[in-house]
Design an enzyme around this catalytic site. Structure first.
Site, PDB file in Angstrom:
ATOM      1  N   ARG A 174       0.802  -1.243  -0.029  1.00  0.00           N
ATOM      2  CA  ARG A 174      -0.210   0.188   0.239  1.00  0.00           C
ATOM      3  C   ARG A 174       0.883   1.215   0.220  1.00  0.00           C
ATOM      4  O   ARG A 174       0.708   2.219   0.824  1.00  0.00           O
ATOM      5  CB  ARG A 174      -0.980  -0.363   1.115  1.00  0.00           C
ATOM      6  CG  ARG A 174      -1.863  -1.274   1.506  1.00  0.00           C
ATOM      7  CD  ARG A 174      -2.728  -1.633   2.507  1.00  0.00           C
ATOM      8  NE  ARG A 174      -3.741  -2.417   2.827  1.00  0.00           N
ATOM      9  CZ  ARG A 174      -4.090  -3.170   3.398  1.00  0.00           C
ATOM     10  NH1 ARG A 174      -4.588  -1.776   4.636  1.00  0.00           N
ATOM     11  NH2 ARG A 174      -5.003  -3.983   3.760  1.00  0.00           N
ATOM     12  N   CYS A 193      -2.819  13.979 -15.295  1.00  0.00           N
ATOM     13  CA  CYS A 193      -2.385  13.464 -16.454  1.00  0.00           C
ATOM     14  C   CYS A 193      -1.297  12.474 -15.494  1.00  0.00           C
ATOM     15  O   CYS A 193      -2.115  11.134 -15.847  1.00  0.00           O
ATOM     16  CB  CYS A 193      -1.046  14.125 -17.549  1.00  0.00           C
ATOM     17  SG  CYS A 193      -2.461  15.550 -17.953  1.00  0.00           S
TER      18      CYS A 193
END
Length: 405
Positions: A174, A193
């Site tokens: 994680r 982006c």
């Protein structure tokens, strides 16, 4: 060996051969392919392209801006970084036209000058909304406080959480930072982006660590004979225990102008994180979604790919180098107009980073305070642009291309 430039120019060629024509929000038009990947071993050099000159200072400035948690272009403009100017100016013009359609407009140059010289104007019009830095350092979420009777706002510093997890649970799956905050997309001048990244670490073997010790010390003691060392001995001289890799995900890829910056920026981020947590930068990976060339970048892409030198051109190079034509040729001469150079080396000065003893430059780095310092410079000067330097950077000339906003 510079495999990075080869991957990049192969990607440009892939778009030119296989790209399909698509419209886009800027109205420029693109040719586009979908789903590609860039992989680079950091041991082969810092990932800054050499087939055209790159503005490394601009890359450094933008990344430090992200790490500060800043979203206002004032910092960028003051540091001569102008890659976000168009987005801020477009937002200003659109809002200006909506609220005062008959008022005279100012030019982009006038707008940027007001950002630089007028703090109140910069505060109101220089902000881009909750883009990268805000999401990295202060992700906003709603939480229920006081036993469910009151709803409050919770801010999460994802970078600090990442550093804490690297320190306490480096094998976690994680180790991620996300910029795609769905609840705030409509407040951003441009949705991210490159919308997230993940890091991965692995333990170094005793042999790998010992070899690192030998390499780092043989420069100082070239005649010394090194005996095998235990992990405890290697710990005592602060030899890293792990490697760290970084993979970023990108939904939209302006391949000619944007991608070279993205590659170098995430390479720099990997180096900074690795330095702070005392790990060895290993692999940099980019997962790329809509990979495109704008229609007004096609000729520039062809120029960067280059072409094979003619026999006469190659002979001219040989004569310039040797003053004659050698039998058997010269294997060290380039065969193409944009032959890649060796990749440069990155040097980061940590002299002013916070250390565990509280005094800068003494003892072991305090990785938590290092990243706190980006937002609050009370600890030390921390990391300044002049503390990040390249050595041995050679490149071909820059290739100009218009930015589509």
């Amino acid at each position: 060996m510079n495999n990075l430039d080869k991957q990049y120019t192969n990607l440009l060629q892939d778009i030119l051969i296989n790209g399909v024509v698509k419209s886009d929000r800027t109205g420029t038009g693109t040719i586009s392919i979908f789903g590609r990947q860039i992989r680079h071993k950091m041991s082969e050099g810092f990932p800054l392209l050499t087939t055209k000159k790159m503005l490394f200072k601009t890359i450094v400035t933008e990344l430090l801006w992200f790490l500060k948690g800043d979203t206002n272009i004032k910092y960028l403009v003051d540091n001569d970084c102008h890659i976000w100017d168009g987005d801020a100016w477009t937002r200003y013009i659109n809002e200006f036209r909506r609220t005062c359609p008959k008022c005279p407009e100012i030019t982009k140059e006038e707008f940027i000058n007001k950002i630089k010289t007028n703090d109140e104007f910069a505060k109101e019009w220089g902000d881009l909304g909750p883009i990268y830095g805000k999401q990295w350092r202060a992700w906003k979420q709603k939480d229920v406080l006081e036993w469910g009777y009151k709803e409050g706002e919770v801010l999460t510093d994802q970078i600090q959480n990442l550093i804490n997890d690297l320190k306490t649970n480096p094998d976690s799956r994680r180790l991620m930072v996300n910029a795609w905050n769905v609840g705030e997309l409509d407040q951003m001048v441009l949705p991210p982006c490159h919308y997230g990244f993940q890091v991965y670490t692995r333990e170094l073997s005793n042999q790998e660590r010992f070899e690192m010790y030998v390499v780092s010390n043989s420069k100082k003691h070239s005649d010394q004979v090194f005996k095998p060392m235990s992990n405890e001995d290697l710990d005592s001289v602060n030899i890293p225990k792990r490697t760290i890799s970084l993979m970023w995900n990108q939904r939209s890829v302006d391949t000619f102008l944007g991608l070279p910056f993205n590659i170098a920026s995430y390479g720099l981020l990997l180096e900074i994180i690795a330095k702070a947590v005392n790990m060895v930068p290993d692999e940099l990976i980019g997962n790329l979604g809509d990979v495109h060339l704008y229609s007004n970048h096609i000729e520039q892409a062809k120029e960067q790919i280059g072409r094979e030198l003619t026999n006469d051109e190659w002979i001219d190079l040989m004569v310039k180098k040797h003053g004659m034509i050698l039998e058997g040729g010269d294997d060290k001469l380039p065969k193409r107009t944009r032959e890649p150079y060796p990749l440069p080396t990155l040097n980061i000065n940590t002299e002013f980073w916070p250390y565990e003893g509280g005094e800068c430059g003494v003892g072991l780095l305090d990785d938590v305070k290092v990243f706190e310092s980006f937002k609050d410079n009370n600890f030390c000067k921390c990391l300044l642009e002049e503390d990040i330097q390249l050595s041995n950077y050679q490149s071909h000339p820059s290739i100009k291309a218009p930015l589509s906003n």
